[in-house]
Design an enzyme around this catalytic site. Structure first.
Site, PDB file in Angstrom:
ATOM      1  N   HIS A  77       0.808  -1.228   0.000  1.00 40.65           N
ATOM      2  CA  HIS A  77       0.000   0.000   0.000  1.00 40.65           C
ATOM      3  C   HIS A  77       0.843   1.282   0.000  1.00 40.65           C
ATOM      4  O   HIS A  77       0.457   2.274  -0.578  1.00 40.65           O
ATOM      5  CB  HIS A  77      -0.989   0.000   1.173  1.00 40.65           C
ATOM      6  CG  HIS A  77      -0.338  -0.004   2.516  1.00 40.65           C
ATOM      7  ND1 HIS A  77       0.311  -1.106   3.024  1.00 40.65           N
ATOM      8  CD2 HIS A  77      -0.213   0.958   3.462  1.00 40.65           C
ATOM      9  CE1 HIS A  77       0.790  -0.825   4.221  1.00 40.65           C
ATOM     10  NE2 HIS A  77       0.499   0.432   4.504  1.00 40.65           N
ATOM     11  N   ASP A  78       2.010   1.228   0.648  1.00 42.94           N
ATOM     12  CA  ASP A  78       2.826   2.450   0.739  1.00 42.94           C
ATOM     13  C   ASP A  78       4.030   2.427  -0.188  1.00 42.94           C
ATOM     14  O   ASP A  78       5.004   3.151   0.056  1.00 42.94           O
ATOM     15  CB  ASP A  78       3.296   2.637   2.184  1.00 42.94           C
ATOM     16  CG  ASP A  78       2.273   3.382   3.020  1.00 42.94           C
ATOM     17  OD1 ASP A  78       1.418   4.082   2.432  1.00 42.94           O
ATOM     18  OD2 ASP A  78       2.327   3.257   4.251  1.00 42.94           O
TER      19      ASP A  78
ATOM     20  N   LYS B 146       6.027   5.489  -1.185  1.00 45.40           N
ATOM     21  CA  LYS B 146       6.906   6.229  -0.266  1.00 45.40           C
ATOM     22  C   LYS B 146       8.369   6.066  -0.644  1.00 45.40           C
ATOM     23  O   LYS B 146       9.216   6.811  -0.186  1.00 45.40           O
ATOM     24  CB  LYS B 146       6.698   5.743   1.170  1.00 45.40           C
ATOM     25  CG  LYS B 146       5.450   6.286   1.814  1.00 45.40           C
ATOM     26  CD  LYS B 146       5.402   5.877   3.278  1.00 45.40           C
ATOM     27  CE  LYS B 146       4.129   6.384   3.944  1.00 45.40           C
ATOM     28  NZ  LYS B 146       3.954   5.811   5.274  1.00 45.40           N
TER      29      LYS B 146
ATOM     30  N   HIS C 216       2.493   9.945  -2.119  1.00 41.61           N
ATOM     31  CA  HIS C 216       2.879   8.529  -2.207  1.00 41.61           C
ATOM     32  C   HIS C 216       1.755   7.670  -2.778  1.00 41.61           C
ATOM     33  O   HIS C 216       2.014   6.602  -3.336  1.00 41.61           O
ATOM     34  CB  HIS C 216       3.381   7.988  -0.858  1.00 41.61           C
ATOM     35  CG  HIS C 216       2.306   7.637   0.131  1.00 41.61           C
ATOM     36  ND1 HIS C 216       1.712   8.559   0.950  1.00 41.61           N
ATOM     37  CD2 HIS C 216       1.719   6.453   0.427  1.00 41.61           C
ATOM     38  CE1 HIS C 216       0.819   7.954   1.713  1.00 41.61           C
ATOM     39  NE2 HIS C 216       0.804   6.669   1.415  1.00 41.61           N
TER      40      HIS C 216
ATOM     41  N   HIS D  72      -5.803   3.948  -0.620  1.00 43.37           N
ATOM     42  CA  HIS D  72      -5.870   3.554   0.796  1.00 43.37           C
ATOM     43  C   HIS D  72      -5.976   4.729   1.766  1.00 43.37           C
ATOM     44  O   HIS D  72      -6.232   4.522   2.943  1.00 43.37           O
ATOM     45  CB  HIS D  72      -4.708   2.624   1.173  1.00 43.37           C
ATOM     46  CG  HIS D  72      -3.363   3.270   1.252  1.00 43.37           C
ATOM     47  ND1 HIS D  72      -2.601   3.542   0.141  1.00 43.37           N
ATOM     48  CD2 HIS D  72      -2.643   3.707   2.301  1.00 43.37           C
ATOM     49  CE1 HIS D  72      -1.469   4.106   0.508  1.00 43.37           C
ATOM     50  NE2 HIS D  72      -1.461   4.228   1.819  1.00 43.37           N
ATOM     51  N   HIS D  73      -5.782   5.977   1.290  1.00 44.55           N
ATOM     52  CA  HIS D  73      -5.990   7.142   2.168  1.00 44.55           C
ATOM     53  C   HIS D  73      -7.273   7.898   1.835  1.00 44.55           C
ATOM     54  O   HIS D  73      -7.506   8.980   2.372  1.00 44.55           O
ATOM     55  CB  HIS D  73      -4.801   8.097   2.104  1.00 44.55           C
ATOM     56  CG  HIS D  73      -3.587   7.571   2.832  1.00 44.55           C
ATOM     57  ND1 HIS D  73      -3.523   7.506   4.209  1.00 44.55           N
ATOM     58  CD2 HIS D  73      -2.422   7.064   2.371  1.00 44.55           C
ATOM     59  CE1 HIS D  73      -2.353   6.985   4.567  1.00 44.55           C
ATOM     60  NE2 HIS D  73      -1.670   6.703   3.478  1.00 44.55           N
TER      61      HIS D  73
ATOM     62  N   ASP E  57      -4.725  -0.493   8.176  1.00 47.60           N
ATOM     63  CA  ASP E  57      -3.605   0.454   8.325  1.00 47.60           C
ATOM     64  C   ASP E  57      -3.796   1.354   9.546  1.00 47.60           C
ATOM     65  O   ASP E  57      -2.870   1.564  10.330  1.00 47.60           O
ATOM     66  CB  ASP E  57      -3.508   1.307   7.048  1.00 47.60           C
ATOM     67  CG  ASP E  57      -2.119   1.873   6.823  1.00 47.60           C
ATOM     68  OD1 ASP E  57      -1.141   1.324   7.382  1.00 47.60           O
ATOM     69  OD2 ASP E  57      -2.006   2.859   6.071  1.00 47.60           O
TER      70      ASP E  57
HETATM   71 FE   LIG Z   1      -0.031   5.360   2.961  1.00 45.85          FE
HETATM   72 FE   LIG Z   2       0.907   1.575   6.313  1.00 47.33          FE
END
Ligand SMILES: [Fe+2]
Ligand SMILES: [Fe+2]
Length: 219
Positions: free
Chosen positions: A78-79, A82, A103, A129-130, A158
């Site tokens: 998911h990240d 980053k 990200h 996801h955010h 998360d």
């Molecule tokens: Fe994230």
């Molecule tokens: Fe995370």
């Protein structure tokens, strides 16, 4: 007879190959997730917990086994965005925070050109996801069921992990405080159905958290 046996042998061979490919794919995604997290403030254990939490939640809300397996494979990524955004200790400035939000788009860009089911699902989860159930999230501010169901599950996993596990920069919250936040965010940040699923399988989730805990003594 011989022909049947030979077809059977081929089918078995190809099933084994598929199994091997899927296993390798899962391992690669997990490793890549770990590498990305090691550049951020989270840990490799975070992505492993994410895989397990998402899987349990997916089954709890009644998704088919195949979908739960797929989500387990992609949620550690998911990240991934980053990797090119942030590697900085200490508190984030407003400007860092704006950059950090990117990200999600970066993660989407990394995977979106892949046509395969695994990679295209990873692209959606990294991207969404955010997002928040009430439309107040980022990067696009989409709301409710416009947000992919996998991203809604990943968001719950998360947030839970951010609060209920220790991080380099903070101690774990007390579980009652964590669940109070989920109650408050039910229908705001988070899909009510997913929050209910989390509440319903909390003992299993806590067991995963405790099994995949981070090394002690980080404070
Ligand atoms: Fe994230
Ligand atoms: Fe995370």
């Amino acid at each position: 007879m011989g022909l049947v046996a030979s077809y059977g042998g081929k089918a078995l061979e190809s099933a084994m190959l598929n199994h091997e490919i899927e296993h390798t794919q899962r391992e690669l995604l997990l490793k890549l997730g770990e590498v990305c997290e090691s550049r951020s403030k989270d840990t490799g254990q975070h992505v492993r917990r994410m895989a397990e939490y998402s899987y349990v939640l997916a089954l709890k809300i009644g998704l088919p086994q195949e979908d739960a397996d797929l989500l387990k494979m992609v949620s550690p990524m998911h990240d991934v965005g980053k990797v090119s955004i942030l590697n900085k200790p200490g508190k984030l400035t407003d400007e860092d925070f704006v950059l950090m939000k990117l990200h999600t788009d970066v993660g989407h860009d990394i995977f979106k050109s892949s046509k395969g089911r695994v990679m295209s699902t990873a692209a959606v989860v990294a991207w969404q996801h955010h997002e928040k159930w009430n439309g107040q999230g980022y990067p696009r501010g989409i709301a409710g069921e416009q947000i992919h169901i996998f991203a809604r599950i990943t968001a719950v996993a998360d947030v839970f992990d951010a609060l209920a596990s220790e991080r380099v920069y903070k101690r774990a919250w007390d579980i009652d405080k964590v669940m109070k936040l989920f109650e408050d965010e039910r229908g705001r940040h988070l899909d009510p159905q997913m929050v209910d699923a989390l509440v319903a399988c909390l003992p299993e989730i806590l067991e995963i958290r405790d099994q995949l805990n981070d090394p002690p003594g980080r404070f």
